[in-house]
Design a protein around this motif. Sequence first.
Motif, PDB file in Angstrom:
ATOM      1  N   GLU A  23      14.546   8.759  96.833  1.00 36.73           N
ATOM      2  CA  GLU A  23      13.406   8.582  97.727  1.00 36.73           C
ATOM      3  C   GLU A  23      13.864   8.544  99.185  1.00 36.73           C
ATOM      4  O   GLU A  23      13.196   9.084 100.071  1.00 36.73           O
ATOM      5  CB  GLU A  23      12.641   7.314  97.368  1.00 36.73           C
ATOM      6  CG  GLU A  23      11.813   7.453  96.095  1.00 36.73           C
ATOM      7  CD  GLU A  23      11.018   6.203  95.778  1.00 36.73           C
ATOM      8  OE1 GLU A  23      11.332   5.128  96.357  1.00 36.73           O
ATOM      9  OE2 GLU A  23      10.089   6.286  94.954  1.00 36.73           O
ATOM     10  N   ALA A  24      15.004   7.913  99.433  1.00 34.98           N
ATOM     11  CA  ALA A  24      15.539   7.886 100.798  1.00 34.98           C
ATOM     12  C   ALA A  24      15.903   9.295 101.272  1.00 34.98           C
ATOM     13  O   ALA A  24      15.674   9.656 102.439  1.00 34.98           O
ATOM     14  CB  ALA A  24      16.766   6.970 100.860  1.00 34.98           C
ATOM     15  N   LYS A  25      16.461  10.107 100.377  1.00 38.11           N
ATOM     16  CA  LYS A  25      16.780  11.490 100.731  1.00 38.11           C
ATOM     17  C   LYS A  25      15.503  12.263 101.032  1.00 38.11           C
ATOM     18  O   LYS A  25      15.450  13.042 102.002  1.00 38.11           O
ATOM     19  CB  LYS A  25      17.561  12.159  99.597  1.00 38.11           C
ATOM     20  CG  LYS A  25      17.940  13.613  99.883  1.00 38.11           C
ATOM     21  CD  LYS A  25      18.773  14.216  98.756  1.00 38.11           C
ATOM     22  CE  LYS A  25      19.082  15.692  99.012  1.00 38.11           C
ATOM     23  NZ  LYS A  25      19.888  16.299  97.918  1.00 38.11           N
ATOM     24  N   PHE A  26      14.474  12.045 100.228  1.00 38.80           N
ATOM     25  CA  PHE A  26      13.199  12.712 100.473  1.00 38.80           C
ATOM     26  C   PHE A  26      12.651  12.337 101.849  1.00 38.80           C
ATOM     27  O   PHE A  26      12.232  13.208 102.621  1.00 38.80           O
ATOM     28  CB  PHE A  26      12.182  12.349  99.387  1.00 38.80           C
ATOM     29  CG  PHE A  26      10.844  13.006  99.580  1.00 38.80           C
ATOM     30  CD1 PHE A  26      10.594  14.262  99.059  1.00 38.80           C
ATOM     31  CD2 PHE A  26       9.842  12.374 100.307  1.00 38.80           C
ATOM     32  CE1 PHE A  26       9.369  14.887  99.257  1.00 38.80           C
ATOM     33  CE2 PHE A  26       8.607  12.986 100.510  1.00 38.80           C
ATOM     34  CZ  PHE A  26       8.376  14.251  99.984  1.00 38.80           C
ATOM     35  N   ASP A  27      12.649  11.047 102.155  1.00 37.24           N
ATOM     36  CA  ASP A  27      12.128  10.594 103.452  1.00 37.24           C
ATOM     37  C   ASP A  27      12.895  11.217 104.608  1.00 37.24           C
ATOM     38  O   ASP A  27      12.309  11.613 105.628  1.00 37.24           O
ATOM     39  CB  ASP A  27      12.196   9.068 103.538  1.00 37.24           C
ATOM     40  CG  ASP A  27      11.204   8.384 102.615  1.00 37.24           C
ATOM     41  OD1 ASP A  27      10.226   9.032 102.203  1.00 37.24           O
ATOM     42  OD2 ASP A  27      11.422   7.195 102.294  1.00 37.24           O
ATOM     43  N   LYS A  28      14.205  11.321 104.455  1.00 32.95           N
ATOM     44  CA  LYS A  28      15.045  11.880 105.514  1.00 32.95           C
ATOM     45  C   LYS A  28      14.751  13.366 105.726  1.00 32.95           C
ATOM     46  O   LYS A  28      14.599  13.827 106.868  1.00 32.95           O
ATOM     47  CB  LYS A  28      16.515  11.680 105.152  1.00 32.95           C
ATOM     48  CG  LYS A  28      17.499  12.231 106.160  1.00 32.95           C
ATOM     49  CD  LYS A  28      18.916  11.739 105.879  1.00 32.95           C
ATOM     50  CE  LYS A  28      19.381  12.123 104.497  1.00 32.95           C
ATOM     51  NZ  LYS A  28      20.767  11.682 104.228  1.00 32.95           N
ATOM     52  N   LEU A  29      14.637  14.123 104.634  1.00 31.35           N
ATOM     53  CA  LEU A  29      14.417  15.560 104.757  1.00 31.35           C
ATOM     54  C   LEU A  29      12.975  15.905 105.114  1.00 31.35           C
ATOM     55  O   LEU A  29      12.712  16.936 105.728  1.00 31.35           O
ATOM     56  CB  LEU A  29      14.820  16.270 103.463  1.00 31.35           C
ATOM     57  CG  LEU A  29      16.316  16.286 103.135  1.00 31.35           C
ATOM     58  CD1 LEU A  29      16.578  17.040 101.845  1.00 31.35           C
ATOM     59  CD2 LEU A  29      17.117  16.909 104.276  1.00 31.35           C
ATOM     60  N   ALA A  30      12.042  15.046 104.717  1.00 29.57           N
ATOM     61  CA  ALA A  30      10.631  15.313 105.001  1.00 29.57           C
ATOM     62  C   ALA A  30      10.193  14.776 106.352  1.00 29.57           C
ATOM     63  O   ALA A  30       9.053  14.993 106.766  1.00 29.57           O
ATOM     64  CB  ALA A  30       9.758  14.712 103.905  1.00 29.57           C
ATOM     65  N   GLY A  31      11.085  14.082 107.026  1.00 33.06           N
ATOM     66  CA  GLY A  31      10.742  13.476 108.307  1.00 33.06           C
ATOM     67  C   GLY A  31      10.168  14.480 109.294  1.00 33.06           C
ATOM     68  O   GLY A  31      10.729  15.553 109.505  1.00 33.06           O
ATOM     69  N   GLY A  32       9.024  14.129 109.889  1.00 31.81           N
ATOM     70  CA  GLY A  32       8.378  14.998 110.865  1.00 31.81           C
ATOM     71  C   GLY A  32       7.466  16.034 110.252  1.00 31.81           C
ATOM     72  O   GLY A  32       6.722  16.714 110.969  1.00 31.81           O
ATOM     73  N   ARG A  33       7.486  16.177 108.913  1.00 30.73           N
ATOM     74  CA  ARG A  33       6.631  17.168 108.252  1.00 30.73           C
ATOM     75  C   ARG A  33       5.557  16.510 107.404  1.00 30.73           C
ATOM     76  O   ARG A  33       4.630  17.175 106.931  1.00 30.73           O
ATOM     77  CB  ARG A  33       7.485  18.080 107.362  1.00 30.73           C
ATOM     78  CG  ARG A  33       8.230  19.128 108.181  1.00 30.73           C
ATOM     79  CD  ARG A  33       9.729  18.996 108.049  1.00 30.73           C
ATOM     80  NE  ARG A  33      10.428  19.774 109.075  1.00 30.73           N
ATOM     81  CZ  ARG A  33      10.665  21.059 108.990  1.00 30.73           C
ATOM     82  NH1 ARG A  33      10.210  21.753 107.970  1.00 30.73           N
ATOM     83  NH2 ARG A  33      11.333  21.659 109.940  1.00 30.73           N
ATOM     84  N   ALA A  34       5.698  15.205 107.196  1.00 22.74           N
ATOM     85  CA  ALA A  34       4.707  14.435 106.431  1.00 22.74           C
ATOM     86  C   ALA A  34       4.750  13.007 106.936  1.00 22.74           C
ATOM     87  O   ALA A  34       5.836  12.444 107.128  1.00 22.74           O
ATOM     88  CB  ALA A  34       5.015  14.487 104.942  1.00 22.74           C
ATOM     89  N   ASP A  35       3.586  12.403 107.143  1.00 17.95           N
ATOM     90  CA  ASP A  35       3.579  11.020 107.610  1.00 17.95           C
ATOM     91  C   ASP A  35       3.954  10.083 106.462  1.00 17.95           C
ATOM     92  O   ASP A  35       4.102  10.502 105.300  1.00 17.95           O
ATOM     93  CB  ASP A  35       2.238  10.643 108.221  1.00 17.95           C
ATOM     94  CG  ASP A  35       1.074  10.774 107.253  1.00 17.95           C
ATOM     95  OD1 ASP A  35       1.270  10.635 106.025  1.00 17.95           O
ATOM     96  OD2 ASP A  35      -0.059  11.035 107.710  1.00 17.95           O
ATOM     97  N   GLU A  36       4.127   8.813 106.780  1.00 14.04           N
ATOM     98  CA  GLU A  36       4.598   7.855 105.781  1.00 14.04           C
ATOM     99  C   GLU A  36       3.665   7.775 104.579  1.00 14.04           C
ATOM    100  O   GLU A  36       4.115   7.700 103.426  1.00 14.04           O
ATOM    101  CB  GLU A  36       4.753   6.470 106.424  1.00 14.04           C
ATOM    102  CG  GLU A  36       5.325   5.427 105.469  1.00 14.04           C
ATOM    103  CD  GLU A  36       5.530   4.078 106.148  1.00 14.04           C
ATOM    104  OE1 GLU A  36       5.841   3.108 105.435  1.00 14.04           O
ATOM    105  OE2 GLU A  36       5.377   4.001 107.379  1.00 14.04           O
ATOM    106  N   LYS A  37       2.358   7.828 104.834  1.00 16.09           N
ATOM    107  CA  LYS A  37       1.388   7.737 103.740  1.00 16.09           C
ATOM    108  C   LYS A  37       1.521   8.921 102.787  1.00 16.09           C
ATOM    109  O   LYS A  37       1.545   8.753 101.562  1.00 16.09           O
ATOM    110  CB  LYS A  37      -0.029   7.675 104.310  1.00 16.09           C
ATOM    111  CG  LYS A  37      -1.137   7.576 103.254  1.00 16.09           C
ATOM    112  CD  LYS A  37      -2.494   7.418 103.925  1.00 16.09           C
ATOM    113  CE  LYS A  37      -3.621   7.309 102.903  1.00 16.09           C
ATOM    114  NZ  LYS A  37      -3.831   8.579 102.180  1.00 16.09           N
TER     115      LYS A  37
END
Length: 472
Positions: free
Chosen positions: A429-443
């Motif tokens: 999940e941390a890897k997903f958050d890092k790679l998705a940063g700026g392309r999807a908001d937290e929600k």
Amino acid sequence: MPTTKISGGEPQAITTGPSQADGIASFASRTRYQDLAPERRERLKRSVLDSLACAVSALGSGPIEACLAQTKEFGSSDDHCTLIGGGRANVVYASHYNTALIRYIDFMDSCFAKGGLCHPSDNVGAILAVSEYANLSGKDFLTALAVAYQVEVALTDAAPFMAHGFDLTTPLTYSLGAGLSKALGLDQKKTVAAIGICGASGIPLLVVRTTPISQWKGLNSSQLALGCVHGVFLAARGVTGPKYVIEGPNGLAQLLGQPISVDWKREQLDCFDRLSLKSYNSAVPTESPIFCMLELRKLHPFDPAKIVGIEAETFQAAYDFTGGGKFGPKTNVHTKEDADHSLPYLLAVAAIDGDVQPAQLTPERIAKPDVQKLLREVKVSPNDSFTARYPKEVPSRITVRLKAGKSVSHDVSDYPGYATRPFTWEQIEAKFDKLAGGRADEKLCQEIKRAVRSLENIQVKDLMKLLSKVSV
């Protein structure tokens, strides 16, 4: 199961009796969701989330934009399937585009074998699109995907494709034939045809991964997905394919000059025990050397400006693939494709920056004098004892030589994400958050992660709806 016969060490073609395609089709047909043990199911879902992280990160890349333009021009005759990042297309081009997204940045899953390796996540984009087209449940999608993963790994184990000049995606054509047929619910006869069509149509060459490396390295599997989806739908309409595509005259086994024999009656969904995920944005044989360098920096902090040389010892496959061995020299580095397959560059940038992520593969970072100078001081060599331990382990040793004659060294046998050290849900999940940063908001990120973790309880279209909301 009679397959290819051996005469004088060479495969003897057969044209009667059960074929390997029959065996694969039977395996696909009998496999049920319940055959996927809970822990293996969780590892598969982690791989799905990892794949989607890669896809989101790739949005907007130059080659991906070219694929999107192709999809919009030629694939918009209907709107059955969702494109990750927004838009819709027919099932053939949605499979192509979503596979390209997952594969392009080279941060996806892997499975090592004695004679090669494969990236089973190359199956995800196409099976996801076909599952949406067929309005499948998450359970049915996971079952079809598990079949594809197992077939690709089993065939990668069965023959050293790369040693004969075939790309590591060669088994992908067979796994897609099986997994897509499973997703569409094809009967045994049509599944055999689909496997034959896909296998005979996709014979990729290893030259795509040798120096100089082009952008096609990251798109090769998407081209195979496009062709395989098209072929499987033709099989669904009754078009026949070569039953003896593997062991027949001029079949795959004869091209390799050796038999390919898997006992599909005994095959089970166990490849997930060997699945590895990447910690670093690089060709998978370089993961353990990079980890070794980063651990060395922690244990013996050094000033990168004082490095006079770096020596890397690793297993033969890593040397050949990325260290200057059979796949060509690796010190002329100017593009992302050069960089993520160059162990000299990756170790140099890891020594300087303390990590290897997408930021280390931008044109601006690659061009900087500090890393360009240091990469030429990296010497890579194969270590026979390390090679003997591969693929159960992926050993590496890094020695950094500093000014004034000082040197520091460190050894590792694996890396975080390797099969022996699998990622937890929290780590992926941390890897997903890092790679998705700026392309999807937290929600939205939370919704996607929850959807993947509970895939068995939702429809594929529910996940795709979320993925359509991601944007560059």
